[in-house]
Design an enzyme around this catalytic site. Sequence first.
Site, PDB file in Angstrom:
ATOM      1  CD  GLU A 176      28.005  26.673 -19.529  1.00 16.85           C
ATOM      2  OE1 GLU A 176      27.763  27.653 -20.262  1.00 16.85           O
ATOM      3  OE2 GLU A 176      28.993  26.604 -18.779  1.00 16.85           O
ATOM      4  CB  CYS A 210      33.010  25.492 -16.331  1.00 17.68           C
ATOM      5  SG  CYS A 210      32.995  26.262 -17.969  1.00 17.68           S
ATOM      6  CB  SER A 301      36.159  35.122 -18.467  1.00 15.76           C
ATOM      7  OG  SER A 301      35.758  33.860 -18.004  1.00 15.76           O
ATOM      8  CG  HIS A 334      37.718  24.537 -16.992  1.00 11.16           C
ATOM      9  ND1 HIS A 334      36.803  23.703 -17.608  1.00 11.16           N
ATOM     10  CD2 HIS A 334      37.341  25.808 -17.319  1.00 11.16           C
ATOM     11  CE1 HIS A 334      35.923  24.428 -18.259  1.00 11.16           C
ATOM     12  NE2 HIS A 334      36.227  25.707 -18.102  1.00 11.16           N
TER      13      HIS A 334
END
Length: 398
Positions: A176, A210, A301, A334
């Site tokens: 990204e 991600c 988030s 993650h």
Amino acid sequence: VRAVLRLNFPRVADPEGEAVRAHFEAHGVVDLSSSSSSSRPRKPARAAPAPQAARPPNLSMRRHAALARLSLRESSPLPSLLPPLRLASAGSLLYAEEERHAGIVALEVYSPRHCVAAAEMDPPVRGASPGLPLDRLSTCDEDEDAVSMALTAVSRLVEAHGLRYEDVGMLQVGTESLLDRSKSVKSHLMALFAPHGCANVEGIDCYHACYGGTAALLACANWVESSAWDGRWAIAVCTDVSDAPKQYPFMNGAACVAMLVGPDAPLALEAGRVSHIVHEWDFYKPVGWPTMGPIVDGPGSMEVYFSCLAACQREVEARGGGTFVDAHDFLVFHLGSGPKFVRHAFESAVAAAHGEGSVGEEEVEAMFERLVAPSLRLASRIGPMHTAATYVNLASLL
């Protein structure tokens, strides 16, 4: 000091692999794990240009070459790990699709040469507090970025395993941190291939926060498992610079992972997988935004991530895959904003699996230390890294 980690998987006893090898040799397939050539007569051939010098492949790489890359050449094969596949009959490969077991054969991890001690930042980031083992944050100097890290990781991966650039047929990039809204990072990486006359390399960037790294890896594995596979290796690259917004200074970090993907992999990807993707505005970088730091709703988030994780758990259980947190020897998450984020994610997964409060704090702590903590040692010295995070955590576990 450059933070570089190379992982080679040792050769292990593999009766099934030896049976496949014996089957191939019985059909006249050249065994590339041996320095001797095939005993069958060969037609004279014109002298070929001297091959590019390469490091001797290790035993693991020789085994994969012997089982997965079969020679079509009538002349003596060049000293390459990956000659073309041998066809059993028109349109069919000796190496059947259902037998390939595609996955990760080797990993190369790179992080920038500069870092900042979390406790010495002004003000100190929350990563320096008890319960959040974030010691350092990697940072790029003016001479490094997502592209330069990817160039370094890919070149080291190829050179470390004695590969030729001609041996790579797919290159997928997850990031990204694009430098341009049109020119891909993958196109930059083709500069490594051009001096060797290589341009027939599939793949492109997976531009997504991600998850782009996982999308790149799955694309490579899908290619190796498909009828389009031509017998060459695939490389999945995850490269990112995490620029923190002002309110979250602990979200700085940078790293790149290059993964060699091929058949009969020591880390083969299992067939079963589930996804849960939703439309949210919890983390985004709008066009025209003056920095690469995201607009992010931190608590929101985290809730989005936890709810998606719980939805995936339910789907796995519905398919008969067992309880996620109980069915595996280790769990790799993650990284999100840091190791503390992973701790919260694990607690959320335990609650989703067994019910809120049904597992005591001490038991959750013991489970976390056994299942998850080994994957966070590198992350504690690098910091957040977007698409590279999951696979740096995997490298830490290995």
